[in-house]
Design a protein around this motif. Structure first.
Motif: not given
Length: 253
Positions: A22, A98-99, A102, A133, A177
């Motif tokens: 990340d 964060h990711l 997602d 992602v 995304c």
């Protein structure tokens, strides 16, 4: 009540940040009080969200966009200083994912957006990469592009940007995304997908959509990423003792 260490362990097991590379540290970013009774979740750890958390007497904040991004200044001054000082002064823990937030298959931004827009997920857009992602799916039946754009606008309560290809073909297959994922449009077009949805748009996105015969919808970075932290708050309320509440600090971008 739950202990900070217990909440951190639970979140890390749930979102498995160690599995993805990340642009920021995931997990506990600012340490606060040990005992947690009230949790606020939000998209971004802005001063406005922190102020709302203080009013709510929160012991922890969990966000998608936290602090300490790669390539940002190390200096704590100005806006960063005011944010961090308020967290420290009120002994509030700040967690950021964060990711990992997602891509989570149930609570993630991508999964939640698919549920909201009634898209059946069929797999990752980056074929063979389960940590992709960007993902892809399909509608139950093909519909006119204008009707799908209306669905997006209605569900997200905003006016999105729609770039239609010359064919203006109907939409059945979709890739998406959330956030700033517009760069994946070319990969989606190469796989013959009808439409790509993301939060943001770049100058070249228009040309790719028109020349590679794919619809593109930019529905807002914030708007497409509200739903992971909302789902996480609901999950925590169902699984753990603390009271978790989502607060939306609106952002038109």
């Amino acid at each position: 009540m739950i202990l900070r260490a217990e909440l951190e362990s639970y979140l890390n097991q749930l979102l498995t940040p160690e599995l993805i590379k990340d642009f920021c540290p995931n997990g506990l970013q600012i340490q606060g009080k040990e005992q947690i009774n009230k949790i606020i979740t939000g998209v971004t750890a802005t001063e406005a969200l922190i102020d709302q958390a203080i009013v709510a007497k929160a012991d922890a904040i969990i966000v998608h966009h936290g602090y300490f991004w790669k390539n940002e200044s190390y200096v704590i001054r100005g806006m960063k200083y005011r944010r961090i000082k308020k967290l420290l002064d009120h002994d509030i823990n700040l967690f950021a994912y964060h990711l990992p937030l997602d891509i989570h298959p149930e609570l993630g931004n991508n999964a939640q957006l698919a549920k909201l827009l009634e898209i059946e997920v069929t797999g990752p857009l980056e074929l063979g990469n389960q940590q992709s992602v960007a993902i892809q799916g399909q509608l139950k039946t093909a519909i006119a592009a204008e009707d799908f754009v209306k669905r997006v606008d209605c569900k997200l309560a905003r006016t999105s940007l729609h770039i239609a290809p010359p064919s203006n073909k109907a939409i059945k297959t979709i890739a998406w995304c959330t956030g700033g994922g517009q760069s994946y449009i070319e990969l989606a077009a190469e796989q013959g997908i009808d439409c790509f949805v993301s939060g943001e748009v770049s100058e070249q996105t228009t040309h790719i959509a028109r020349e590679m015969d794919i619809h593109f919808i930019a529905a807002g970075h914030h708007a497409t990423e509200r739903y992971g932290v909302q789902a996480l708050a609901q999950h925590l309320n169902e699984q753990l003792a603390p009271n978790a509440e989502f607060i939306d600090i609106d952002n038109p971008v």
